[in-house]
Motif scaffolding. Structure first.
Motif, short mmCIF file in Angstrom:
data_model
loop_
_atom_site.label_atom_id
_atom_site.label_comp_id
_atom_site.label_asym_id
_atom_site.label_seq_id
_atom_site.Cartn_x
_atom_site.Cartn_y
_atom_site.Cartn_z
N SER A 10 10.64 7.87 1.38
CA SER A 10 11.05 7.49 2.75
C SER A 10 10.15 6.73 3.49
O SER A 10 10.25 5.70 4.21
CB SER A 10 11.30 8.70 3.41
OG SER A 10 12.41 9.44 2.99
N LEU A 11 8.77 7.00 3.47
CA LEU A 11 7.86 6.24 4.10
C LEU A 11 7.72 4.85 3.48
O LEU A 11 7.17 3.81 4.13
CB LEU A 11 6.22 7.16 3.59
CG LEU A 11 6.20 8.26 4.43
CD1 LEU A 11 4.95 9.09 4.08
CD2 LEU A 11 6.27 8.16 5.86
N SER A 12 7.93 4.75 2.18
CA SER A 12 7.60 3.28 1.40
C SER A 12 8.89 2.49 2.24
O SER A 12 8.85 1.56 2.54
CB SER A 12 8.00 3.47 -0.03
OG SER A 12 8.00 2.05 -0.68
N GLU A 13 10.14 3.06 2.16
CA GLU A 13 11.48 2.51 2.60
C GLU A 13 11.31 2.03 4.32
O GLU A 13 11.39 1.07 4.54
CB GLU A 13 12.59 3.43 2.58
CG GLU A 13 13.87 2.92 3.46
CD GLU A 13 14.44 1.80 2.68
OE1 GLU A 13 15.23 1.11 3.41
OE2 GLU A 13 13.82 1.40 1.45
N ALA A 14 10.62 3.03 4.98
CA ALA A 14 10.34 2.38 6.34
C ALA A 14 9.42 1.25 6.45
O ALA A 14 9.33 0.37 7.47
CB ALA A 14 9.57 3.82 7.12
N GLU A 15 8.36 1.40 5.71
CA GLU A 15 7.21 0.10 5.63
C GLU A 15 8.02 -1.11 5.31
O GLU A 15 7.84 -1.94 5.65
CB GLU A 15 6.16 0.66 4.79
CG GLU A 15 4.94 -0.29 4.97
CD GLU A 15 4.33 -0.02 6.58
OE1 GLU A 15 4.10 -1.00 7.39
OE2 GLU A 15 4.16 1.36 7.02
N MET A 16 8.82 -1.02 4.07
CA MET A 16 9.70 -1.81 3.69
C MET A 16 10.24 -2.55 4.76
O MET A 16 10.56 -3.96 4.99
CB MET A 16 10.43 -1.58 2.64
CG MET A 16 11.23 -2.93 1.91
SD MET A 16 12.34 -2.68 0.61
CE MET A 16 13.74 -1.77 1.42
N GLN A 17 11.12 -1.98 5.71
CA GLN A 17 11.99 -2.23 6.76
C GLN A 17 11.14 -2.97 7.68
O GLN A 17 11.66 -4.03 8.30
CB GLN A 17 12.94 -0.98 7.36
CG GLN A 17 13.70 -0.65 6.31
CD GLN A 17 14.85 -1.50 5.81
OE1 GLN A 17 15.01 -2.51 6.63
NE2 GLN A 17 15.44 -1.28 4.79
N ARG A 18 10.01 -2.36 8.13
CA ARG A 18 9.13 -3.13 9.04
C ARG A 18 8.37 -4.40 8.63
O ARG A 18 8.55 -5.43 9.30
CB ARG A 18 8.04 -1.90 9.42
CG ARG A 18 8.31 -0.99 10.27
CD ARG A 18 6.86 -0.43 10.60
NE ARG A 18 6.51 0.73 9.66
CZ ARG A 18 6.95 2.00 9.64
NH1 ARG A 18 7.72 2.37 10.60
NH2 ARG A 18 6.64 2.80 8.53
N ILE B 225 1.06 -1.26 0.06
CA ILE B 225 -0.14 -0.05 0.09
C ILE B 225 1.03 1.43 -0.10
O ILE B 225 0.59 2.07 -0.81
CB ILE B 225 -0.88 0.08 1.12
CG1 ILE B 225 -1.96 -1.03 0.98
CG2 ILE B 225 -1.70 1.29 1.27
CD1 ILE B 225 -2.81 -1.30 2.30
N GLU B 226 1.80 1.31 0.84
CA GLU B 226 2.91 2.50 0.83
C GLU B 226 3.57 2.54 -0.37
O GLU B 226 3.79 3.86 -0.74
CB GLU B 226 3.72 2.27 2.12
CG GLU B 226 4.39 3.56 2.55
CD GLU B 226 3.41 4.18 3.27
OE1 GLU B 226 3.08 5.72 2.77
OE2 GLU B 226 2.38 4.15 4.17
N HIS B 227 3.95 1.57 -0.87
CA HIS B 227 4.82 1.71 -2.11
C HIS B 227 3.80 2.34 -3.20
O HIS B 227 4.31 2.96 -4.31
CB HIS B 227 5.42 0.21 -2.52
CG HIS B 227 5.89 0.27 -3.73
ND1 HIS B 227 7.39 0.92 -3.95
CD2 HIS B 227 5.80 -0.09 -5.09
CE1 HIS B 227 7.99 0.98 -5.18
NE2 HIS B 227 7.14 0.13 -5.81
#
Length: 472
Positions: free
Chosen positions: A149-157, A96-98
Protein backbone atom coordinates in the motif's frame (compact mmCIF):
# COMPACT_ATOMS: atom_id res chain seq x y z
CA UNK A 1 4.79 -32.25 3.94
CA UNK A 2 1.42 -31.43 2.42
CA UNK A 3 0.57 -29.25 5.41
CA UNK A 4 3.82 -27.34 4.98
CA UNK A 5 3.15 -26.71 1.31
CA UNK A 6 -0.39 -25.60 2.13
CA UNK A 7 0.85 -23.16 4.79
CA UNK A 8 3.47 -21.70 2.47
CA UNK A 9 0.88 -21.22 -0.27
CA UNK A 10 -1.50 -19.57 2.18
CA UNK A 11 1.23 -17.19 3.34
CA UNK A 12 2.09 -16.33 -0.26
CA UNK A 13 -1.51 -15.50 -1.02
CA UNK A 14 -1.81 -13.49 2.16
CA UNK A 15 1.35 -11.56 1.35
CA UNK A 16 -0.19 -10.44 -1.93
CA UNK A 17 -3.34 -9.00 -0.38
CA UNK A 18 -4.10 -5.36 0.34
CA UNK A 19 -6.44 -3.85 2.88
CA UNK A 20 -6.90 -0.63 0.90
CA UNK A 21 -10.48 0.15 -0.21
CA UNK A 22 -11.22 -0.75 -3.83
CA UNK A 23 -10.79 2.48 -5.78
CA UNK A 24 -13.65 3.69 -7.93
CA UNK A 25 -13.46 6.97 -9.83
CA UNK A 26 -15.97 9.39 -8.24
CA UNK A 27 -18.83 10.69 -10.33
CA UNK A 28 -17.98 14.14 -11.69
CA UNK A 29 -20.04 16.76 -9.79
CA UNK A 30 -20.84 18.77 -12.95
CA UNK A 31 -23.36 18.70 -15.77
CA UNK A 32 -22.90 16.20 -18.58
CA UNK A 33 -22.18 18.99 -21.09
CA UNK A 34 -21.88 22.75 -21.25
CA UNK A 35 -24.93 24.95 -21.57
CA UNK A 36 -24.08 28.02 -23.60
CA UNK A 37 -27.08 29.98 -22.43
CA UNK A 38 -27.35 31.50 -25.89
CA UNK A 39 -23.80 32.85 -25.80
CA UNK A 40 -21.83 30.08 -27.51
CA UNK A 41 -22.12 29.82 -31.28
CA UNK A 42 -19.49 27.22 -31.96
CA UNK A 43 -21.73 24.91 -33.95
CA UNK A 44 -22.32 21.16 -33.97
CA UNK A 45 -19.49 18.69 -33.79
CA UNK A 46 -17.90 17.91 -37.12
CA UNK A 47 -17.52 14.29 -38.15
CA UNK A 48 -14.17 12.91 -37.11
CA UNK A 49 -13.19 16.10 -35.30
CA UNK A 50 -10.54 15.53 -32.66
CA UNK A 51 -10.82 16.83 -29.12
CA UNK A 52 -8.47 19.67 -28.25
CA UNK A 53 -6.70 17.35 -25.79
CA UNK A 54 -5.77 15.14 -28.76
CA UNK A 55 -4.40 18.01 -30.86
CA UNK A 56 -0.68 18.67 -30.49
CA UNK A 57 0.23 22.30 -29.94
CA UNK A 58 2.05 22.47 -33.28
CA UNK A 59 -1.18 21.40 -34.95
CA UNK A 60 -3.26 23.85 -32.94
CA UNK A 61 -1.33 27.10 -33.40
CA UNK A 62 -1.08 28.52 -36.91
CA UNK A 63 1.67 31.18 -36.67
CA UNK A 64 5.03 29.57 -37.48
CA UNK A 65 6.96 32.26 -35.61
CA UNK A 66 4.84 31.64 -32.52
CA UNK A 67 5.51 27.91 -32.84
CA UNK A 68 9.24 28.60 -32.89
CA UNK A 69 8.99 30.67 -29.70
CA UNK A 70 6.91 27.98 -27.98
CA UNK A 71 9.42 25.29 -28.94
CA UNK A 72 12.26 27.38 -27.50
CA UNK A 73 10.32 27.94 -24.26
CA UNK A 74 9.62 24.22 -23.86
CA UNK A 75 13.33 23.59 -24.22
CA UNK A 76 14.70 26.36 -22.01
CA UNK A 77 12.05 27.53 -19.54
CA UNK A 78 13.44 27.13 -16.02
CA UNK A 79 10.10 26.55 -14.27
CA UNK A 80 9.37 23.67 -16.63
CA UNK A 81 12.87 22.34 -16.01
CA UNK A 82 12.20 22.34 -12.26
CA UNK A 83 8.97 20.40 -12.86
CA UNK A 84 10.86 17.78 -14.85
CA UNK A 85 13.39 17.44 -12.02
CA UNK A 86 10.56 17.06 -9.50
CA UNK A 87 9.27 14.17 -11.59
CA UNK A 88 12.67 12.48 -11.41
CA UNK A 89 12.81 13.06 -7.65
CA UNK A 90 9.37 11.52 -7.20
CA UNK A 91 10.42 8.57 -9.34
CA UNK A 92 13.42 8.00 -7.07
CA UNK A 93 11.20 8.13 -3.99
CA UNK A 94 8.90 5.56 -5.52
CA UNK A 95 11.94 3.36 -6.21
CA UNK A 96 12.92 3.57 -2.54
CA UNK A 97 9.42 2.66 -1.34
CA UNK A 98 9.11 -0.17 -3.86
CA UNK A 99 12.49 -1.58 -2.80
CA UNK A 100 11.20 -1.93 0.77
CA UNK A 101 9.16 -4.94 -0.40
CA UNK A 102 12.32 -6.84 -1.35
CA UNK A 103 14.82 -8.41 1.04
CA UNK A 104 18.21 -6.76 1.42
CA UNK A 105 21.45 -8.69 1.18
CA UNK A 106 24.84 -7.41 2.32
CA UNK A 107 28.26 -8.81 2.97
CA UNK A 108 30.18 -8.33 6.20
CA UNK A 109 33.66 -9.06 7.51
CA UNK A 110 34.41 -8.39 11.17
CA UNK A 111 36.93 -9.00 13.91
CA UNK A 112 36.34 -8.99 17.65
CA UNK A 113 39.07 -9.02 20.29
CA UNK A 114 38.81 -9.45 24.06
CA UNK A 115 41.14 -9.77 26.98
CA UNK A 116 41.13 -13.08 28.84
CA UNK A 117 42.11 -12.91 32.50
CA UNK A 118 44.78 -15.36 33.63
CA UNK A 119 45.01 -17.60 36.72
CA UNK A 120 46.40 -16.33 39.99
CA UNK A 121 49.66 -14.51 39.33
CA UNK A 122 49.34 -15.60 35.74
CA UNK A 123 49.12 -13.54 32.63
CA UNK A 124 45.94 -13.34 30.66
CA UNK A 125 45.63 -13.40 26.93
CA UNK A 126 43.81 -11.79 24.05
CA UNK A 127 41.30 -13.78 22.09
CA UNK A 128 40.42 -12.92 18.50
CA UNK A 129 37.33 -13.93 16.63
CA UNK A 130 36.96 -13.39 12.87
CA UNK A 131 33.74 -13.77 10.92
CA UNK A 132 32.57 -13.10 7.42
CA UNK A 133 29.57 -13.87 5.27
CA UNK A 134 26.22 -12.65 4.00
CA UNK A 135 23.57 -10.91 6.08
CA UNK A 136 19.86 -10.47 5.42
CA UNK A 137 18.79 -7.55 7.65
CA UNK A 138 15.35 -7.46 9.15
CA UNK A 139 12.96 -8.20 6.26
CA UNK A 140 9.26 -7.71 6.86
CA UNK A 141 6.93 -10.22 5.28
CA UNK A 142 4.14 -8.11 3.83
CA UNK A 143 1.27 -10.40 4.86
CA UNK A 144 -1.33 -7.63 5.08
CA UNK A 145 -0.13 -5.41 2.27
CA UNK A 146 1.27 -2.52 4.32
CA UNK A 147 4.41 -2.19 2.21
CA UNK A 148 2.41 -2.79 -0.97
CA UNK A 149 0.00 0.00 0.00
CA UNK A 150 2.82 2.41 0.82
CA UNK A 151 4.48 1.59 -2.50
CA UNK A 152 1.17 2.15 -4.34
CA UNK A 153 0.72 5.52 -2.62
CA UNK A 154 4.23 6.62 -3.60
CA UNK A 155 3.68 5.46 -7.17
CA UNK A 156 0.49 7.54 -7.38
CA UNK A 157 2.32 10.57 -6.05
CA UNK A 158 5.02 10.03 -8.65
CA UNK A 159 2.44 9.78 -11.43
CA UNK A 160 0.83 12.92 -10.00
CA UNK A 161 4.06 14.88 -10.43
CA UNK A 162 4.14 13.72 -14.05
CA UNK A 163 0.63 15.09 -14.55
CA UNK A 164 1.70 18.32 -12.84
CA UNK A 165 4.56 18.63 -15.31
CA UNK A 166 2.16 18.14 -18.22
CA UNK A 167 -0.22 20.74 -16.77
CA UNK A 168 2.63 23.21 -16.41
CA UNK A 169 3.74 22.53 -19.96
CA UNK A 170 0.25 23.29 -21.27
CA UNK A 171 0.14 26.43 -19.14
CA UNK A 172 3.54 27.48 -20.48
CA UNK A 173 2.40 27.04 -24.08
CA UNK A 174 -0.67 29.19 -23.36
CA UNK A 175 1.35 31.79 -21.47
CA UNK A 176 3.86 32.13 -24.30
CA UNK A 177 1.04 32.46 -26.84
CA UNK A 178 -0.73 35.12 -24.77
CA UNK A 179 2.50 37.05 -24.23
CA UNK A 180 3.14 36.91 -27.97
CA UNK A 181 -0.36 38.25 -28.68
CA UNK A 182 -0.01 40.96 -26.04
CA UNK A 183 3.21 42.08 -27.70
CA UNK A 184 1.35 42.34 -31.02
CA UNK A 185 -1.44 44.41 -29.41
CA UNK A 186 1.01 46.79 -27.78
CA UNK A 187 2.92 47.12 -31.05
CA UNK A 188 -0.36 48.18 -32.66
CA UNK A 189 -1.10 50.61 -29.82
CA UNK A 190 2.37 52.11 -30.22
CA UNK A 191 1.84 52.52 -33.97
CA UNK A 192 -1.56 54.09 -33.33
CA UNK A 193 -0.07 56.52 -30.84
CA UNK A 194 2.65 57.44 -33.38
CA UNK A 195 0.08 58.07 -36.13
CA UNK A 196 -2.07 60.10 -33.75
CA UNK A 197 0.95 62.18 -32.72
CA UNK A 198 1.72 63.02 -36.34
CA UNK A 199 -1.90 64.01 -36.97
CA UNK A 200 -2.04 66.15 -33.83
CA UNK A 201 1.25 67.86 -34.70
CA UNK A 202 -0.23 68.89 -38.07
CA UNK A 203 -3.36 70.26 -36.37
CA UNK A 204 -1.24 72.05 -33.78
CA UNK A 205 0.88 73.67 -36.46
CA UNK A 206 -2.27 74.91 -38.22
CA UNK A 207 -3.74 76.25 -34.98
CA UNK A 208 -0.49 78.01 -34.17
CA UNK A 209 -0.34 79.70 -37.58
CA UNK A 210 -3.92 80.86 -37.25
CA UNK A 211 -3.29 82.20 -33.78
CA UNK A 212 -0.21 84.07 -34.93
CA UNK A 213 -2.21 85.47 -37.86
CA UNK A 214 -4.94 86.56 -35.46
CA UNK A 215 -7.65 84.47 -37.08
CA UNK A 216 -8.02 82.03 -34.17
CA UNK A 217 -8.01 82.24 -30.41
CA UNK A 218 -5.24 80.97 -28.20
CA UNK A 219 -7.67 78.45 -26.73
CA UNK A 220 -7.70 76.38 -29.92
CA UNK A 221 -3.90 76.41 -30.07
CA UNK A 222 -3.54 75.31 -26.43
CA UNK A 223 -6.16 72.59 -26.83
CA UNK A 224 -4.29 71.32 -29.88
CA UNK A 225 -1.03 71.40 -27.95
CA UNK A 226 -2.70 69.39 -25.17
CA UNK A 227 -3.63 66.69 -27.70
CA UNK A 228 -0.05 66.65 -29.03
CA UNK A 229 1.43 66.14 -25.57
CA UNK A 230 -1.16 63.48 -24.73
CA UNK A 231 -0.23 61.53 -27.86
CA UNK A 232 3.46 62.01 -27.09
CA UNK A 233 2.91 60.65 -23.58
CA UNK A 234 1.01 57.63 -24.93
CA UNK A 235 3.78 56.93 -27.42
CA UNK A 236 6.42 56.96 -24.68
CA UNK A 237 4.28 54.69 -22.48
CA UNK A 238 3.66 52.15 -25.24
CA UNK A 239 7.32 52.21 -26.26
CA UNK A 240 8.19 51.11 -22.72
CA UNK A 241 5.34 48.58 -22.68
CA UNK A 242 6.51 46.94 -25.92
CA UNK A 243 9.99 46.62 -24.41
CA UNK A 244 8.57 45.05 -21.24
CA UNK A 245 6.42 42.67 -23.30
CA UNK A 246 9.53 41.54 -25.14
CA UNK A 247 11.35 41.06 -21.83
CA UNK A 248 8.47 38.94 -20.50
CA UNK A 249 8.46 36.82 -23.65
CA UNK A 250 12.23 36.38 -23.45
CA UNK A 251 11.94 35.21 -19.83
CA UNK A 252 9.31 32.64 -20.77
CA UNK A 253 11.42 31.44 -23.69
CA UNK A 254 14.43 31.09 -21.41
CA UNK A 255 16.75 32.85 -23.84
CA UNK A 256 17.13 35.58 -26.43
CA UNK A 257 14.69 35.46 -29.34
CA UNK A 258 15.88 35.83 -32.93
CA UNK A 259 14.42 38.88 -34.65
CA UNK A 260 12.86 36.65 -37.32
CA UNK A 261 10.65 35.04 -34.65
CA UNK A 262 9.22 38.31 -33.31
CA UNK A 263 5.74 39.47 -34.38
CA UNK A 264 5.35 42.25 -36.92
CA UNK A 265 2.39 43.96 -35.26
CA UNK A 266 -0.34 42.05 -37.10
CA UNK A 267 -2.89 39.61 -35.68
CA UNK A 268 -2.98 36.52 -37.86
CA UNK A 269 -4.87 33.27 -37.48
CA UNK A 270 -4.05 31.94 -34.04
CA UNK A 271 -5.43 28.44 -34.42
CA UNK A 272 -5.67 25.98 -37.30
CA UNK A 273 -8.50 24.14 -35.55
CA UNK A 274 -12.03 23.99 -36.90
CA UNK A 275 -14.92 25.38 -34.88
CA UNK A 276 -15.16 23.87 -31.41
CA UNK A 277 -18.52 22.06 -31.07
CA UNK A 278 -20.99 23.35 -28.51
CA UNK A 279 -22.15 19.85 -27.56
CA UNK A 280 -18.89 18.64 -26.03
CA UNK A 281 -19.35 16.26 -23.09
CA UNK A 282 -17.86 17.48 -19.82
CA UNK A 283 -16.09 14.10 -19.53
CA UNK A 284 -13.25 15.62 -21.58
CA UNK A 285 -12.24 17.42 -18.37
CA UNK A 286 -11.22 14.11 -16.81
CA UNK A 287 -8.26 14.13 -19.21
CA UNK A 288 -6.96 17.51 -18.07
CA UNK A 289 -3.56 16.99 -16.41
CA UNK A 290 -4.46 19.06 -13.34
CA UNK A 291 -7.61 16.97 -12.83
CA UNK A 292 -5.59 13.78 -13.30
CA UNK A 293 -3.05 15.07 -10.78
CA UNK A 294 -5.84 15.57 -8.24
CA UNK A 295 -7.09 12.05 -8.95
CA UNK A 296 -3.60 10.62 -8.40
CA UNK A 297 -3.53 12.35 -5.01
CA UNK A 298 -6.90 10.76 -4.22
CA UNK A 299 -5.63 7.31 -5.22
CA UNK A 300 -2.53 7.79 -3.04
CA UNK A 301 -4.72 8.71 -0.07
CA UNK A 302 -6.87 5.64 -0.75
CA UNK A 303 -3.78 3.42 -0.68
CA UNK A 304 -2.63 4.96 2.62
CA UNK A 305 -5.82 3.64 4.24
CA UNK A 306 -4.62 0.13 3.42
CA UNK A 307 -1.30 0.78 5.17
CA UNK A 308 -3.12 2.22 8.21
CA UNK A 309 -5.41 -0.82 8.39
CA UNK A 310 -2.47 -3.23 8.16
CA UNK A 311 -0.99 -1.70 11.33
CA UNK A 312 -3.75 -3.43 13.35
CA UNK A 313 -2.48 -6.88 12.34
CA UNK A 314 0.62 -8.81 13.36
CA UNK A 315 3.83 -8.22 11.47
CA UNK A 316 6.58 -10.76 10.89
CA UNK A 317 10.19 -9.98 10.10
CA UNK A 318 13.10 -12.24 9.29
CA UNK A 319 16.78 -11.72 10.04
CA UNK A 320 19.35 -14.21 8.80
CA UNK A 321 23.07 -14.49 8.29
CA UNK A 322 25.44 -17.14 7.06
CA UNK A 323 29.16 -17.38 6.55
CA UNK A 324 32.30 -18.43 8.34
CA UNK A 325 33.78 -17.79 11.78
CA UNK A 326 37.24 -18.59 13.11
CA UNK A 327 39.58 -17.69 15.91
CA UNK A 328 42.28 -16.97 13.37
CA UNK A 329 42.16 -15.01 10.17
CA UNK A 330 43.82 -17.85 8.28
CA UNK A 331 41.07 -20.24 9.34
CA UNK A 332 38.30 -18.11 7.89
CA UNK A 333 36.29 -19.84 5.14
CA UNK A 334 38.07 -23.13 5.84
CA UNK A 335 36.18 -26.42 6.08
CA UNK A 336 34.35 -26.72 9.37
CA UNK A 337 34.18 -22.93 9.96
CA UNK A 338 30.72 -22.36 8.52
CA UNK A 339 28.13 -20.68 10.69
CA UNK A 340 24.56 -19.43 10.23
CA UNK A 341 21.89 -17.63 12.17
CA UNK A 342 18.14 -17.37 11.56
CA UNK A 343 15.88 -15.12 13.61
CA UNK A 344 12.16 -14.84 12.78
CA UNK A 345 10.19 -12.34 14.85
CA UNK A 346 6.45 -11.75 15.15
CA UNK A 347 5.12 -8.49 16.53
CA UNK A 348 1.52 -8.41 17.70
CA UNK A 349 -0.01 -5.01 18.57
CA UNK A 350 -1.77 -5.26 21.93
CA UNK A 351 -2.03 -1.76 23.33
CA UNK A 352 -0.84 1.43 21.66
CA UNK A 353 -2.99 4.04 23.34
CA UNK A 354 -5.18 4.44 20.25
CA UNK A 355 -2.35 5.42 17.90
CA UNK A 356 -3.31 2.96 15.18
CA UNK A 357 -6.96 3.99 15.35
CA UNK A 358 -5.99 7.65 15.14
CA UNK A 359 -3.70 6.98 12.17
CA UNK A 360 -6.53 5.15 10.38
CA UNK A 361 -8.89 8.06 11.03
CA UNK A 362 -6.29 10.48 9.72
CA UNK A 363 -5.85 8.37 6.58
CA UNK A 364 -9.61 8.36 6.01
CA UNK A 365 -9.85 12.12 6.54
CA UNK A 366 -6.98 12.69 4.10
CA UNK A 367 -8.84 10.54 1.57
CA UNK A 368 -11.99 12.62 2.06
CA UNK A 369 -9.99 15.85 1.73
CA UNK A 370 -8.39 14.56 -1.47
CA UNK A 371 -11.85 13.63 -2.76
CA UNK A 372 -13.18 17.13 -2.10
CA UNK A 373 -10.17 18.67 -3.84
CA UNK A 374 -10.59 16.34 -6.80
CA UNK A 375 -14.24 17.30 -7.16
CA UNK A 376 -13.36 20.98 -6.82
CA UNK A 377 -10.72 20.67 -9.54
CA UNK A 378 -13.40 19.28 -11.88
CA UNK A 379 -15.85 22.03 -10.97
CA UNK A 380 -13.19 24.69 -11.48
CA UNK A 381 -12.24 23.22 -14.84
CA UNK A 382 -15.90 23.10 -15.87
CA UNK A 383 -16.34 26.76 -15.06
CA UNK A 384 -13.18 27.75 -16.94
CA UNK A 385 -14.44 26.04 -20.08
CA UNK A 386 -17.93 27.49 -19.64
CA UNK A 387 -16.53 31.01 -19.30
CA UNK A 388 -14.30 30.59 -22.36
CA UNK A 389 -17.19 29.27 -24.45
CA UNK A 390 -19.48 32.05 -23.26
CA UNK A 391 -16.91 34.64 -24.27
CA UNK A 392 -16.27 32.90 -27.57
CA UNK A 393 -19.95 33.09 -28.50
CA UNK A 394 -20.01 36.89 -28.28
CA UNK A 395 -16.58 37.79 -29.64
CA UNK A 396 -17.60 37.84 -33.30
CA UNK A 397 -20.44 40.22 -32.57
CA UNK A 398 -18.29 42.41 -30.35
CA UNK A 399 -15.55 42.60 -32.95
CA UNK A 400 -17.99 43.41 -35.75
CA UNK A 401 -19.62 46.11 -33.62
CA UNK A 402 -16.25 47.61 -32.72
CA UNK A 403 -15.22 47.68 -36.36
CA UNK A 404 -18.42 49.54 -37.30
CA UNK A 405 -17.88 51.94 -34.41
CA UNK A 406 -14.32 52.64 -35.53
CA UNK A 407 -15.39 53.22 -39.12
CA UNK A 408 -18.13 55.62 -38.03
CA UNK A 409 -15.74 57.46 -35.71
CA UNK A 410 -13.19 57.77 -38.52
CA UNK A 411 -15.75 59.26 -40.91
CA UNK A 412 -16.91 61.70 -38.22
CA UNK A 413 -13.35 62.76 -37.49
CA UNK A 414 -12.48 63.32 -41.16
CA UNK A 415 -15.60 65.48 -41.62
CA UNK A 416 -14.81 67.62 -38.58
CA UNK A 417 -11.14 67.80 -39.57
CA UNK A 418 -11.99 69.02 -43.06
CA UNK A 419 -14.47 71.57 -41.75
CA UNK A 420 -11.91 72.87 -39.25
CA UNK A 421 -9.22 73.21 -41.90
CA UNK A 422 -11.66 75.25 -43.99
CA UNK A 423 -12.52 77.38 -40.97
CA UNK A 424 -16.15 76.28 -40.96
CA UNK A 425 -16.14 75.22 -37.27
CA UNK A 426 -14.05 75.43 -34.12
CA UNK A 427 -11.22 73.11 -33.20
CA UNK A 428 -13.28 71.83 -30.26
CA UNK A 429 -15.45 69.66 -32.53
CA UNK A 430 -12.41 68.15 -34.26
CA UNK A 431 -10.79 67.47 -30.89
CA UNK A 432 -13.84 65.62 -29.58
CA UNK A 433 -14.17 63.51 -32.74
CA UNK A 434 -10.44 62.77 -32.77
CA UNK A 435 -10.54 61.51 -29.18
CA UNK A 436 -13.59 59.37 -30.00
CA UNK A 437 -11.72 57.84 -32.96
CA UNK A 438 -8.63 57.20 -30.85
CA UNK A 439 -10.73 55.42 -28.20
CA UNK A 440 -12.53 53.37 -30.87
CA UNK A 441 -9.23 52.32 -32.44
CA UNK A 442 -7.90 51.30 -29.03
CA UNK A 443 -11.08 49.30 -28.43
CA UNK A 444 -10.68 47.56 -31.78
CA UNK A 445 -7.16 46.46 -30.86
CA UNK A 446 -8.46 45.13 -27.52
CA UNK A 447 -11.31 43.28 -29.25
CA UNK A 448 -8.90 41.58 -31.65
CA UNK A 449 -6.64 40.67 -28.74
CA UNK A 450 -9.61 39.20 -26.84
CA UNK A 451 -10.59 37.06 -29.80
CA UNK A 452 -7.06 35.73 -30.26
CA UNK A 453 -6.55 35.17 -26.53
CA UNK A 454 -9.83 33.27 -26.33
CA UNK A 455 -8.48 30.69 -28.77
CA UNK A 456 -5.43 30.27 -26.52
CA UNK A 457 -7.62 30.00 -23.42
CA UNK A 458 -9.70 27.24 -25.01
CA UNK A 459 -6.52 25.34 -25.80
CA UNK A 460 -5.52 25.51 -22.13
CA UNK A 461 -8.85 24.86 -20.39
CA UNK A 462 -9.74 21.93 -22.64
CA UNK A 463 -6.45 20.25 -21.77
CA UNK A 464 -4.72 20.98 -25.07
CA UNK A 465 -2.28 18.42 -26.39
CA UNK A 466 1.18 18.93 -24.92
CA UNK A 467 3.08 16.92 -27.56
CA UNK A 468 5.22 18.76 -30.08
CA UNK A 469 3.44 17.13 -32.99
CA UNK A 470 0.65 14.73 -33.65
CA UNK A 471 3.00 11.78 -34.07
CA UNK A 472 4.85 12.19 -30.80
Amino acid sequence: MEKTIFCLAALALLAGCSLAPIYERPIAPVAASWSSGGASKSGPAAAGQRAVADVAWRDYFADERLRQVIALALLNNRDLRVSALNVEKARARYGIEHAAQLPKLSGALSESAGHRPGAAHGEGGIDHQYSGGLIVPSYELDFFGKLRSLSEAEMQRYLGTEEARRAQQISLVAEVANSYLTLIADQQRLALAADTLKSQQISYALSKRRFEAGTASGLAMYESQTSVETARNDMAAYTAQVAMDLNALTLLAGGALPAAWLPNGEFGAVTQLAAIPDDMPSAVLLRRPDVLEAERTLRAANANIGAARAAFFPSMSLTASGGSASGGLSGLFQPGSSTWNFLPQISLPIFDGGVNRANLNIAKMERDIALARYEKSIQGAFREVADALAQRGTLDERLASQQQLTQAAAKSFHIHEERYRKGAESYQNELVSQRALYAAQQGLISARLSMSSNAVTLYKVLGGGWQANSNS
